[in-house]
Each structure stands twice: as structure tokens, then as C-alpha cells.
Scaffold this motif. Structure first.
Motif, PDB file in Angstrom:
ATOM      1  N   ALA A 121     -46.004  35.777  19.248  1.00 51.33           N
ATOM      2  CA  ALA A 121     -45.245  35.629  20.497  1.00 51.33           C
ATOM      3  C   ALA A 121     -45.594  36.746  21.474  1.00 51.33           C
ATOM      4  CB  ALA A 121     -43.754  35.629  20.195  1.00 51.33           C
ATOM      5  N   ASP A 180     -37.973  25.889  19.663  1.00 47.52           N
ATOM      6  CA  ASP A 180     -36.870  26.613  20.285  1.00 47.52           C
ATOM      7  C   ASP A 180     -37.226  26.858  21.751  1.00 47.52           C
ATOM      8  OD1 ASP A 180     -34.756  28.124  20.954  1.00 47.52           O
ATOM      9  OD2 ASP A 180     -35.200  29.801  19.616  1.00 47.52           O
ATOM     10  N   THR A 215     -37.720  30.536  22.953  1.00 48.63           N
ATOM     11  CA  THR A 215     -38.992  31.196  22.638  1.00 48.63           C
ATOM     12  C   THR A 215     -40.058  30.781  23.635  1.00 48.63           C
ATOM     13  OG1 THR A 215     -38.403  31.048  20.316  1.00 48.63           O
ATOM     14  CG2 THR A 215     -40.668  31.612  20.825  1.00 48.63           C
ATOM     15  N   ASP A 232     -34.354  36.752  16.774  1.00 52.88           N
ATOM     16  CA  ASP A 232     -34.026  35.443  16.212  1.00 52.88           C
ATOM     17  C   ASP A 232     -34.410  35.349  14.740  1.00 52.88           C
ATOM     18  OD1 ASP A 232     -33.044  32.753  16.961  1.00 52.88           O
ATOM     19  OD2 ASP A 232     -35.010  32.163  16.186  1.00 52.88           O
ATOM     20  N   LEU A 233     -35.522  35.956  14.356  1.00 50.98           N
ATOM     21  CA  LEU A 233     -36.011  35.826  12.989  1.00 50.98           C
ATOM     22  C   LEU A 233     -35.330  36.788  12.020  1.00 50.98           C
ATOM     23  CD1 LEU A 233     -38.085  33.981  14.273  1.00 50.98           C
ATOM     24  CD2 LEU A 233     -39.854  35.097  12.937  1.00 50.98           C
ATOM     25  N   TYR A 288     -37.381  38.408  21.833  1.00 43.80           N
ATOM     26  CA  TYR A 288     -36.542  37.279  21.451  1.00 43.80           C
ATOM     27  C   TYR A 288     -36.811  36.814  20.017  1.00 43.80           C
ATOM     28  CZ  TYR A 288     -34.270  32.905  21.070  1.00 43.80           C
ATOM     29  OH  TYR A 288     -33.498  31.902  20.588  1.00 43.80           O
ATOM     30  N   PRO A 289     -38.083  36.527  19.654  1.00 44.80           N
ATOM     31  CA  PRO A 289     -38.298  36.091  18.269  1.00 44.80           C
ATOM     32  C   PRO A 289     -37.951  37.163  17.240  1.00 44.80           C
ATOM     33  CG  PRO A 289     -40.385  36.225  19.459  1.00 44.80           C
ATOM     34  CD  PRO A 289     -39.317  36.414  20.455  1.00 44.80           C
ATOM     35  N   ASP A 321     -40.816  26.400  13.743  1.00 42.81           N
ATOM     36  CA  ASP A 321     -39.410  26.581  14.099  1.00 42.81           C
ATOM     37  C   ASP A 321     -39.293  27.161  15.508  1.00 42.81           C
ATOM     38  OD1 ASP A 321     -36.700  26.717  13.834  1.00 42.81           O
ATOM     39  OD2 ASP A 321     -36.699  27.932  12.021  1.00 42.81           O
ATOM     40  N   SER A 322     -40.107  28.174  15.810  1.00 44.04           N
ATOM     41  CA  SER A 322     -40.020  28.828  17.115  1.00 44.04           C
ATOM     42  C   SER A 322     -40.493  27.912  18.232  1.00 44.04           C
ATOM     43  CB  SER A 322     -40.855  30.104  17.128  1.00 44.04           C
ATOM     44  OG  SER A 322     -40.317  31.036  16.226  1.00 44.04           O
ATOM     45  N   MET A 357     -45.407  35.992  13.144  1.00 43.73           N
ATOM     46  CA  MET A 357     -44.852  35.111  14.176  1.00 43.73           C
ATOM     47  C   MET A 357     -44.447  35.926  15.410  1.00 43.73           C
ATOM     48  SD  MET A 357     -43.968  32.329  15.438  1.00 43.73           S
ATOM     49  CE  MET A 357     -43.429  32.505  17.130  1.00 43.73           C
ATOM     50  N   LYS A 397     -42.988  36.660   8.885  1.00 43.22           N
ATOM     51  CA  LYS A 397     -42.137  36.738  10.071  1.00 43.22           C
ATOM     52  C   LYS A 397     -42.782  37.631  11.126  1.00 43.22           C
ATOM     53  CE  LYS A 397     -37.584  35.950   8.056  1.00 43.22           C
ATOM     54  NZ  LYS A 397     -37.106  35.008   9.079  1.00 43.22           N
ATOM     55  N   GLU A 456     -42.216  29.551  10.507  1.00 37.24           N
ATOM     56  CA  GLU A 456     -41.585  30.253  11.626  1.00 37.24           C
ATOM     57  C   GLU A 456     -42.197  29.822  12.948  1.00 37.24           C
ATOM     58  OE1 GLU A 456     -38.964  31.621  11.218  1.00 37.24           O
ATOM     59  OE2 GLU A 456     -38.868  32.649   9.289  1.00 37.24           O
TER      60      GLU A 456
END
Ligand SMILES: Nc1ncnc2c1ncn2[C@@H]1O[C@H](COP(=O)(O)OP(=O)(O)OP(=O)(O)O)[C@@H](O)[C@H]1O
Ligand SMILES: [Mg+2]
Lengths: 248, 411
Positions: B243, B20, B23, B208-209, B204-205, B16-17, B239, B236, B13
Motif C-alpha cells: 500500500a 475495502d 484502502t 486496519d490489519l 490506513y492498512p 481483503d484490502s 501488504m 501483513k 490481506e
């Protein structure tokens, strides 16, 4: 091995009330066999396959997959299953290699095993060209091949495919059908749902026809031909679900 | 729990973030730009407004008083008041802010004082306007001094001591350390910003997750892997927490930098004459020092709040089918976060045992003290402990949501 016994799944919907998506379905799928699940839209195929993959809990009945009960041992079941459906998309910001590695690690493979499996699958599925590119730049075919690699990374004993050739061109679809056949050759238990009758005729050892959540006909293609007095799979299917007017 | 699966999910994650852009914007760009932006704009504007108003010698009109040359001469002689010639449209000119105030001297004012008759002076101002207020202040100062002079003259005329009408004097002296002064000016804003950024950083995350994965169809992919639901949630969640805390850390770094640069800038202008005058008039602690240890403690106190935010945001957004739907659930929560934080900025609201149990508000209140360098250890423990309990409950709730198929497969 997959054994479904009186498998039942009801949904509750505010507008539609109780939906009997899967209603008292029993069947067996043996290793080295491809079981074809046929049904009109909304017949309950995806729900049945999700029950087998432990994504949903049955309302009634039970299922054992690779020797584990789906309710009592869902994590063991998932470790023995590869599940590929139209609704199982890939992470768009990962590369194909990272995708395979991620699902390999979650399935308990070591880094070395992941590298070895990635090489093998890239050879088999012809992934080398785009292995290190990000999934969001892939064509539908490249995505589907990567999805298959993701599904079989842990070499599961049971494979569940829900319309794996949907939206693919003829060549890619043939590739995938060939891959499913290879799985059978290697002694895997395969359950396969599709709307493409020619695929059913070509690869399925046993066919189950599901209509409004109920299993209305089951058997090898030859048996179904005898029972319904038709050669063509499409005609057999229409008769099994009770004629044109029911399907309409 | 399978720790290696949690780590695998978390690392995936994270990677991935970090790929993005959105993020990165919400975690790094927003806090680094917002903090200096808000602080500089707020600081500079209030500094300029207050100083300009202070430096200005207010224009005041004297109405009447042509038969009282003594008081007029005294007014004209005052350095802090600028007299302008009387005109008929004085009311309009006050409203137009060309004139700060007007003072009406009744007919025969000098003469009345001479005879000891009581008279009434009238001051006209523009209520609630800062510079008009300063002008009124100057007029009051002038007339108070003028009155005292007359009283003293009258008393001495009758052979009485001046202390007769002035039994005691009142003097005000500041004993607060500079941190405390800074703490109260900036202290209200900093925890508020931390709380807000911690929330927006997680927002946001978190969406998104959860809802984002549902929308993109990857949720079912991950759910059909053997990873346990609790491991998946934890990975998750870590993550989202990263953030949230990342946003706070970046805003803290940016704040430190802002203070350093602001300090340099201030030192430079202080060399100029204008700032010296400003410093004399007491406007210096506009860019105050704040207690660094206190600020770090604020950071530690933010930790359980970040856990609480991350878990609640994830649970709420998981319920949504799409990112848009999740945003419509989460946006109202911003108010729930801002309100207690704002209440903490109100002057009358002080920390007590009951308020120490109110999440977010307790943090805002204790942070005000912390950046001033005041440590209330028993409150800190109470706040940290209670927030940890709330955070644990929220996380457990989040795991439960991930086990509900009607939430995961909502149609
Ligand atoms: N999560 C859900 N909540 C409520 N109803 C559902 C849910 N999932 C499926 N259904 C309903 O259950 C029935 C069976 O759906 P299912 O997806 O299993 O059909 P299918 O045979 O896979 O159809 P298709 O060929 O269109 O894929 C449908 O009526 C569908 O609307
Ligand atoms: Mg389906």
C-alpha cells in the motif's frame, strides 16, 4: 487427548492487581469424549481454553494437547486443534468459501484438498446456499456455521469450543450441538464450555466445574448427581460453587 | 519461516484490502488527485501572482517637487512607472494597496543638484508586500540611473573619466541547467510529497490489519491457526508495504501526467502574447523539466523508508485495542514525519555525513539534489544503508510485539 497439569494463569491489572484467572487446574480429556467446562462469568473458562489453544502462555503448570506441549510446540498444537470461541470472528470481506480456503491453506492443505474439504463441509453443515456470499451479509447462524467449517477444515484431533451456541436460535443451536456430538462419534477429543445446563446434561461425558480459577468439582454427570444429591444440573452447579450467595 | 504461509497471508490481506473502499481511496484516489492538485494550484497561483505583479506598471505618487520640473519630467517619461496626481491621503492609499509607493522630492531638488548640494529623497512603501516591493525596485532603478547621469555630467564637466566613481561593473549570469532550476523550485516539494504519501498510504492498512483485526475479533481467529507469528507479521507487513509503495507509484504516475498535461497547456498559452511577455521576464521555468533518472532513484530511496514506516506503523497500531485508539497513536507520528521533511526544504540545510544518518531528513535532502540530476553516490549509499538498518530494527520490533500476549490480548 488433552492433559492439563497444575495449569495456572495470572494476569496483572493496574486497578485490580493480580488476577488469578486459572489457578492450579488439572484435568484429562480423552479421545471420543466431550469434556464440559462450566463456570460463572469470569470463572476462567475462556482463559483455560486459550491456554490449551496456545494463545496464552501459562504462568505455571503445563498442558499437552494431541501429544504436544503447548509451550514447547505451540505451532504443532495449533495444527492439531480447532478452536472456536465467541471472540473468534470471521473476516467480513471474504466469502465463506474463501474463509474455509484461507484457513485450509494455513493448515497446510493443498488446493485440491481444500476444494474437497469445502465440498464435504458444505454438505455436512448445509453451507451451499451462501458459500460464495460475503460474510458481512450473513445472519448470526450462517456466520456460526461458517466458523465451524473454518474450525474443522483441517480435521483436527482436538476441538475446543467456547460457548458455541451463544446468541443462536433453537434450531441452529441444536444443529451445532449435533455437530459436536458427531465429532465425538468420529473419535475427536472435545472440550466444550457453556452456560446452557441442558446442553451439558445432553452431551457432556465428563463435567468440570470451575470457580474463581479453581476446578471445584469434576466427574461424569452421574457421579456429580450422587456427590451433591441433586438431579438437576443447575442445582449441582450452584452447590458446587458454594451456594447462591457466592454466585451472587 | 514458512514462505508459503507468508504468501498465503499476503494474498489474503491483499484481496481483503482491495475489497475495502478506504484502502483504495488512501492508496489510489488520494495520491492521484493530490499531486496534480497541489502542483497545479501552487504552480498556477505563484505564476499568476508573480507575473501580474511584474506586468503591472506600479502607480506611484510624487509628493512635493513642484519647484523641480526637471526630475518630474524625467519621472513622467519613465515607462515602468505610472505617476498619479498627489493627494493628501497617500498613506492610506498605500495601505489600501491602491498606490504601490510614494516618493518625496525635497524643496529645491533641481536647484540643489545644480549647485552640487547633497539632498535626501524619501521613498514610502508597504514593507513585505510583493507589488509595493516591485514599485520600490523601479524607483531605485530610476534614481540610480538619474544619479549616474548627473555624476557622469559633473565628471565630464571637470574633464575626468566616468570610471573614476565606477571602477568596476557587476553582471550576473545563470549557468544552472534548466533541470537544476526546476529541481530547486519543485525539488523541495516532490520528496516531501513522496514521504508524506508513503506514510499516509501505509497508515490506513497498518491500522486496519492490526488494531482493526483486534476490534473486529478476527485477530484471535488467525492467531489460533498454525501459522507462525513471524510468518503472519511478514505477510501483513508485505501488504502494508504494498500500500505504501502503491501510493508512491500512483503519485509518481500522476505527477508525470501532470507535467505532461501542464507542459501542453503551457505550450498553448505561450502562443498567446501574454505568456511571451512572461517568458521574457523570466517566469518560464515555472513548469520545469525534472531529471527522470533522478526521480527513479528517489523512488528506489523511498523503498527502505517505506519499510521503516510500515513496520513502525504496524507495531504502534498493534498496541491499540481499537482503530480509534490506533489513530490517536499514529496521528502524532505524522508530525515526526513532516518535520524532518520540512527541514529538508529549508534553504540553508545541506547534506553532510551526520545528516545523512537522520532518517527522512536525509531522504528529503538527497532528493532535492536527485531531481536536479545531481548524484552524490557516497551519500546515497550511506542513506540507503542506514535506512535499511533502521527498517530491519523496526521490523524485528514489530515481530516482537506480535509475540507479546499482553499486547495481543490487551484489555
Ligand atoms: N487479557 C486479560 N488481562 C487481564 N485480565 C484478564 C484477561 N483475560 C481475562 N482476564 C480476567 O480473568 C478472569 C477470567 O476470565 P475468563 O474470560 O477466563 O472468564 P470466563 O469463565 O470465560 O467468563 P465468561 O463466562 O464471562 O466468558 C476474569 O476476571 C477476567 O477479567
Ligand atoms: Mg468466556
Amino acid at each position: 487427548m488433552i492433559e492439563a497439569r497444575n495449569l495456572t494463569k495470572f494476569f496483572h491489572d493496574k486497578k485490580r492487581g493480580e488476577i488469578r484467572a486459572v489457578d492450579n487446574v488439572s484435568f484429562t480429556c480423552r479421545p471420543g469424549q466431550i469434556y464440559g467446562l462450566l463456570g460463572a462469568n469470569g470463572a476462567g473458562k475462556t482463559t483455560t481454553l486459550r491456554l490449551l489453544a496456545t494463545l496464552l502462555r501459562p504462568t505455571g503448570g503445563s498442558a499437552t494437547v494431541a501429544g504436544f506441549d503447548t509451550v514447547a510446540n505451540p505451532e504443532r498444537v495449533r495444527a492439531s486443534v480447532g478452536f472456536l470461541a465467541t471472540s473468534t470472528a470471521l473476516y467480513s470481506r471474504l466469502t465463506a468459501r474463501e474463509t474455509i480456503a484461507y484457513f485450509g491453506r494455513l493448515n497446510g492443505l493443498t488446493a485440491a484438498e481444500v476444494a474437497e474439504r469445502t465440498r464435504r463441509l458444505a454438505d455436512e453443515l448445509d453451507l451451499h446456499e451462501f458459500l460464495d456470499r460475503r460474510v458481512d451479509k450473513f445472519s448470526t447462524g450462517m456466520k456460526q456455521k461458517t466458523s465451524i467449517a473454518r474450525t474443522v477444515v483441517h480435521d483436527p484431533a482436538v476441538l475446543i469450543f467456547d460457548e458455541p451456541t451463544i446468541g443462536l436460535d433453537v434450531m441452529t443451536a441444536r444443529n451445532i450441538v449435533r455437530f459436536v456430538r458427531d465429532c465425538r462419534t468420529r473419535g475427536k477429543t472435545v472440550i466444550y464450555s457453556t452456560h446452557v445446563m441442558s446442553e451439558v446434561e445432553k452431551i457432556c461425558d465428563v463435567i468440570g466445574i470451575i470457580h474463581q480459577g479453581r476446578l471445584v468439582a469434576e466427574g461424569p454427570l452421574a457421579d456429580l448427581r450422587l456427590r451433591f444429591g441433586e438431579q438437576d444440573m443447575e442445582e449441582i452447579f450452584v452447590r458446587a460453587i458454594g451456594g447462591e450467595e457466592v454466585a451472587a | 519461516m514458512n514462505r508459503s504461509n507468508v504468501v498465503t497471508v499476503y494474498l489474503k490481506e491483499l484481496r481483503d484490502s482491495l475489497r475495502d473502499r478506504r484502502t483504495l481511496i488512501s492508496m489510489i484516489v488520494v495520491p492521484t488527485l493530490m499531486i496534480p492538485g497541489i502542483m497545479l494550484v501552487a504552480g498556477v497561483v505563484s505564476y499568476m501572482v508573480v507575473n501580474k505583479a511584474r506586468e503591472e506598471v506600479p502607480a506611484v505618487m510624487v509628493l512635493g517637487g513642484n519647484d523641480s520640473p526637471v526630475v518630474r519630467a524625467a519621472l513622467t517619461a519613465d515607462q515602468k512607472i505610472r505617476l498619479v496626481p498627489a493627494t493628501a491621503d497617500w498613506k492610506q492609499r498605500i495601505t489600501d494597496k491602491q498606490l504601490r509607493a510614494a516618493v518625496e522630492i525635497p524643496a529645491g531638488f533641481d536647484a540643489a543638484l545644480e549647485h552640487g548640494d547633497a539632498t535626501v529623497l524619501k521613498i514610502f512603501n508597504y514593507e513585505s508586500e510583493l507589488r509595493s516591493g516591485f514599485a520600490v525596485g523601479e524607483l531605485h532603478r530610476f534614481f540610480n540611473t538619474y544619479r549616474e547621469k548627473i555624476i557622469t555630467a559633473r565628471l565630464t564637466g571637470r574633464g575626468l573619466p566616468a570610471a573614476l566613481v565606477k571602477p568596476f561593473e557587476v553582471k550576473t549570469e545563470n549557468v544552472a541547467p534548466p533541470e537544476k532550476v526546476g529541481g530547486n523550485v519543485i525539488g523541495g516539494i516532490i520528496p516531501y510529497l513522496f514521504i508524506l504519501l508513503c506514510f499516509t498510504g501505509a497508515m490506513y492498512p497498518a491500522i486496519d490489519l492490526t488494531a482493526g483485526e483486534k476490534e473486529r475479533g478476527t485477530m484471535e481467529t488467525i492467531l489460533c491457526s498454525p501459522v507462525g507469528r513471524a510468518d503472519l507479521v511478514l505477510g501483513k507487513f508485505l501488504m502494508v508495504l504494498t500500500a505504501a509503495l502503491g501510493t508512491v507509484v500512483f503519485s509518481l504516475l500522476s505527477m508525470g501526467l501532470t507535467f505532461m498535461l501542464g507542459g501542453l497547456l503551457f505550450a498553448k498559452t505561450a502562443a498567446g502574447g501574454a505568456a511571451v511577455a512572461a517568458a521574457k521576464s523570466g517566469a518560464a521555468p515555472m513548469l520545469p523539466t525534472i531529471d527522470p533518472l533522478g526521480t527513479l532513484t528517489v523512488l528506489a530511496m523511498v523503498l527502505p523508508v517505506a519499510v521503516l514506516f510500515s513496520a513502525v506503523l504496524m507495531a504502534v497500531s498493534l498496541f491499540a485495542k481499537s482503530v480509534k485508539e490506533a489513530q490517536s497513536y499514529v496521528s502524532p507520528l505524522i508530525v515526526v514525519v513532516i518535520l524532518p521533511a520540512m527541514m529538508g526544504m529549508l534553504p540553508g540545510v545541506e547534506l553532510n555525513t551526520r545528516l545523512a544518518l537522520v532518517p527522512i531528513l536525509n531522504l528529503a535532502l538527497v532528493s532535492k539534489e536527485l531531481v536536479s540530476g545531481v548524484f552524490h553516490w557516497h551519500y546515497l549509499a550511506l542513506i540507503f544503508g542506514s535506512t535499511c538498518v533502521y527498517a530491519t530494527v523496526a521490523l524485528a520490533f514489530c515481530v516482537r510485539m506480535f509475540n507479546r500476549e499482553d499486547v495481543l490480548f490487551r484489555t
